[in-house]
Design a protein around this motif. Structure first.
Motif, short mmCIF file in Angstrom:
data_model
loop_
_atom_site.label_atom_id
_atom_site.label_comp_id
_atom_site.label_asym_id
_atom_site.label_seq_id
_atom_site.Cartn_x
_atom_site.Cartn_y
_atom_site.Cartn_z
N PRO A 149 0.97 -1.29 -0.10
CA PRO A 149 -0.05 -0.02 0.13
C PRO A 149 0.80 1.34 -0.09
CG PRO A 149 -0.76 -1.49 1.58
CD PRO A 149 0.45 -2.22 1.23
N GLY A 150 0.41 2.15 -0.91
CA GLY A 150 1.24 3.62 -0.85
C GLY A 150 2.06 3.51 -1.98
N ALA A 183 -0.52 11.29 -6.81
CA ALA A 183 -1.15 12.05 -5.57
C ALA A 183 -2.06 11.23 -4.95
CB ALA A 183 -1.81 13.31 -6.24
N GLY A 184 -2.76 10.42 -5.38
CA GLY A 184 -3.58 9.51 -5.02
C GLY A 184 -3.20 8.55 -3.88
N TYR A 222 -3.36 17.43 -1.00
CA TYR A 222 -4.19 17.64 0.05
C TYR A 222 -5.54 16.79 -0.18
CZ TYR A 222 -7.71 20.36 2.79
OH TYR A 222 -8.49 20.89 3.80
N SER A 223 -6.22 16.30 0.98
CA SER A 223 -7.50 15.67 1.21
C SER A 223 -8.38 16.41 2.09
CB SER A 223 -7.18 14.12 1.06
OG SER A 223 -6.87 13.93 2.28
N LEU A 268 -13.39 9.12 -15.32
CA LEU A 268 -12.56 8.44 -14.55
C LEU A 268 -11.36 8.76 -13.71
CD1 LEU A 268 -12.74 5.37 -17.23
CD2 LEU A 268 -14.16 5.56 -15.15
N ILE A 269 -10.86 10.14 -14.07
CA ILE A 269 -9.91 10.53 -13.20
C ILE A 269 -10.19 12.02 -12.69
CG2 ILE A 269 -7.45 11.15 -13.12
CD1 ILE A 269 -7.03 9.50 -15.52
N PRO A 270 -11.22 11.73 -11.66
CA PRO A 270 -11.94 13.08 -11.31
C PRO A 270 -11.18 14.33 -10.85
CG PRO A 270 -12.09 11.14 -9.58
CD PRO A 270 -11.35 10.60 -10.79
#
Length: 588
Positions: A53-54, A237-238, A543-544, A121-123
């Motif tokens: 993960p990551g 970034a995701g 940023y999220s 598909l890639i918001p």
């Protein structure tokens, strides 16, 4: 959390020995454009590294072994993100089936088709201007059949047929993105252009614009190469990947965009150079002049005039001239030595008179061998019948940003210590009868994407002596500069101003800088930053909405930060203003 790329240098050596460029090596330049630190993994290391993960792993346009595919399967099931550039033998992991090849036309530099993103598909790319524009592809295409994967982009072939250009597949705990062509080749060839020779526009030598492979009917206000990089940036970034921003700090702040200004003196006169420098100095503007030898082999300004211009904070460099031929390593050496003998220092970032170029990587290689760091000749806008047309804005080589040059297969495709500085606005003009819409749109796009913008204006046009406006009319070149700056001020844009030398040196330092996420648990995230830029660097973190940052510390001292939209998505940005190694903690 880390970024890796599958790599085997034996492949590069074999392909170079066969007389071809190893395009996948450009993956390192993609990481440089992104400001991402990445590590190469050889075949056996894929299994032993424990990808999860990551983590993100990039794969090139070649075949993988069964053991490598098994290791990749385990990695993606464990949560790793895979990104493939037409990789063979692992299609099942990406939820696709390979159904044949579509060869690139016209050797290595023809347009195979046009890539168009399905933004839904890639918001993260939803709000990007021109995000749904067609981007040219310069590589062989893999014909794909989705088998569980969703089509994120399509490629329109010359005959009108559309085929999948990029797919997205959720598998296990991970994600797998398959791009149906060698993106490294598309980015390398579009930025470097093609080999040229044989003369152009009445000259015995060719010119940089002749090397352009972007079709002449393409809208070059769309910096398509950068858009491809934005897609990869969105994927990284995701995963929360930290990056070095593409712009330097501006007096401790994060600029919205950067303008660098320069032009060539064309051996007009020392007095004209002084006058141009004085005008720009009175406007508190940076300026850069490239100095050319006259017919007698001498520069038109004296050492005293040179030092006076420098004392105003302006830059000077060599305007090498091969319009009469002699485009050789010895020719570059002779002109550079004359410059050093006259002015006592080596130029940093030069420009060729009439933008002369022969071959492919020679222009960069010859200057790099002299210790010169960059070249501001990368201009590709073309108006048939006029090699010196004014008011030409666009990104004909695909990118708004400086980039490092790569050498050819005979020289191991090595990365040169040499930066290409694109000319993106050649001789801007705002005449009294003009509207300012073109300048305003340029400023808006530059601020939206955080671009670097080169305003290329010759000194004799800065002075107005060579302008063809009626007596008493405002200088249209200076009027254009004033307008873009006034508009930016009205819009609240924070614009950094500098010369090509300063940006070129910063770009070298940026490439030697690095940011890495460290293993950390809980609300405090830790990073290690290496800064090799005297001007400092800006670190950006994705940023999220669930982020609630309480503080950021650098080496234990709290520092300020800002949340800012760049490329259509929010980032947390903060400045590292000193060279050296730094420990960063983000609380929240």
């Amino acid at each position: 959390m880390a970024v890796y790329y599958h790599y085997d240098d034996a492949q590069r050596q074999n392909i170079n020995r066969a007389g071809r460029n190893f395009w996948y090596l450009y993956i390192n330049e993609i990481f440089d454009r992104l400001g991402v630190s990445a590590r190469a993994l050889h075949g056996s290391e894929v299994a032993s590294t424990g990808l999860g993960p990551g983590d993100t792993l990039f794969l090139g346009a070649y075949a993988l072994s069964g053991a490598e595919v098994d290791a990749l399967d385990s990695a993606v099931q464990n949560g790793c993100t895979l990104v493939a550039f037409a990789t063979c033998g692992c299609e099942k992991l990406f939820g696709v089936e390979r159904c044949g090849e579509i060869p690139q036309p016209v050797g290595d530099f023809g347009v195979s088709g046009y890539f168009r993103l399905r933004k839904s598909l890639i918001p993260e790319l939803l709000s990007i201007p021109d995000g749904d524009a067609p981007f040219p592809v310069f590589a062989d295409l893999t014909r794909l059949k989705p088998c569980g994967a969703e089509t994120a982009a399509e490629i329109t072939l010359p005959g009108g047929e559309s085929v999948p250009g990029m797919t997205v597949y959720k598998t296990g705990k991970g994600m797998a993105y398959y791009i149906a062509f060698d993106l490294t080749k598309t980015l390398w060839t579009s930025s470097a252009g093609k080999p040229v020779s044989g003369g152009s526009a009445g000259l015995p030598v060719s010119r940089v614009p002749d090397s352009r492979i972007t079709p002449l009917d393409y809208d070059t206000s769309v910096a398509f190469s950068d858009y491809y990089v934005y897609i990869l940036q969105s994927i990284l970034a995701g995963n929360g990947e930290p990056m070095i921003h593409r712009l330097p700090p501006c007096d401790g702040t994060v600029p919205d965009y950067l303008i660098y200004i320069g032009g060539d003196d064309d051996a007009t006169s020392g007095e004209m150079n002084l006058e141009a420098s004085e005008i720009m100095s009175e406007k508190n503007l940076p300026y850069h002049m490239n100095l050319m030898q006259d017919g007698s082999g001498e520069f038109v300004i004296t050492r005293e005039q040179y030092e006076l211009i420098k004392s105003r904070g302006h830059e000077l460099a060599l305007h090498y001239n091969f319009t009469g031929g002699g485009f050789t390593q010895e020719g570059f050496k002779t002109q550079a030595e004359k410059y050093v003998a006259t002015f006592g220092e080596l130029p940093v970032c030069c420009v060729g008179h009439c933008l002369t170029q022969e071959g492919w990587a020679e222009r960069c290689r010859y200057q790099e061998a002299l210790g010169i760091l960059g070249d501001n000749s990368k201009y590709g806008e073309v108006e048939p019948g006029n090699i010196n047309a004014f008011n030409m804005h666009g990104y004909a080589f695909g990118t708004a940003y400086p980039f490092f040059a790569r050498d050819d297969w005979e020289h191991d495709n090595r990365r040169m210590k040499f930066v290409e500085m694109p000319v993106s606005y050649y001789e801007p003009r705002l005449y009294e009868h003009d509207t300012a819409e073109k300048l305003h749109l340029c400023a808006d796009r530059c601020a939206y994407f955080g671009r670097t913008l080169n305003l290329f204006i010759h000194p004799h046009y800065v002075t107005g002596r060579f302008n063809t406006t009626p007596p008493g009319a405002p200088n249209p070149a200076l009027r254009a500069v004033d307008e873009i700056l006034a508009y930016s001020k009205d819009k609240g844009y924070n614009v950094m101003l500098c010369g090509p030398d300063r940006l070129c040196k910063w770009w070298h330092g940026r490439a030697d800088s690095a940011v890495r996420a460290l293993p950390s648990a809980g609300p405090v995230k830790q990073y290690r930053v290496k800064c090799a830029c005297e001007d400092g660097i800006v670190i950006k973190l994705p940023y999220s909405e669930n982020m609630h940052i309480k503080s950021i510390t650098v080496n234990g001292a709290e520092t300020g930060f800002t949340v800012k939209l760049i490329d259509g998505r929010p980032w947390v940005l903060f400045v590292i203003d000193k060279t050296g190694e730094h420990e960063v903690e983000v609380n929240g």
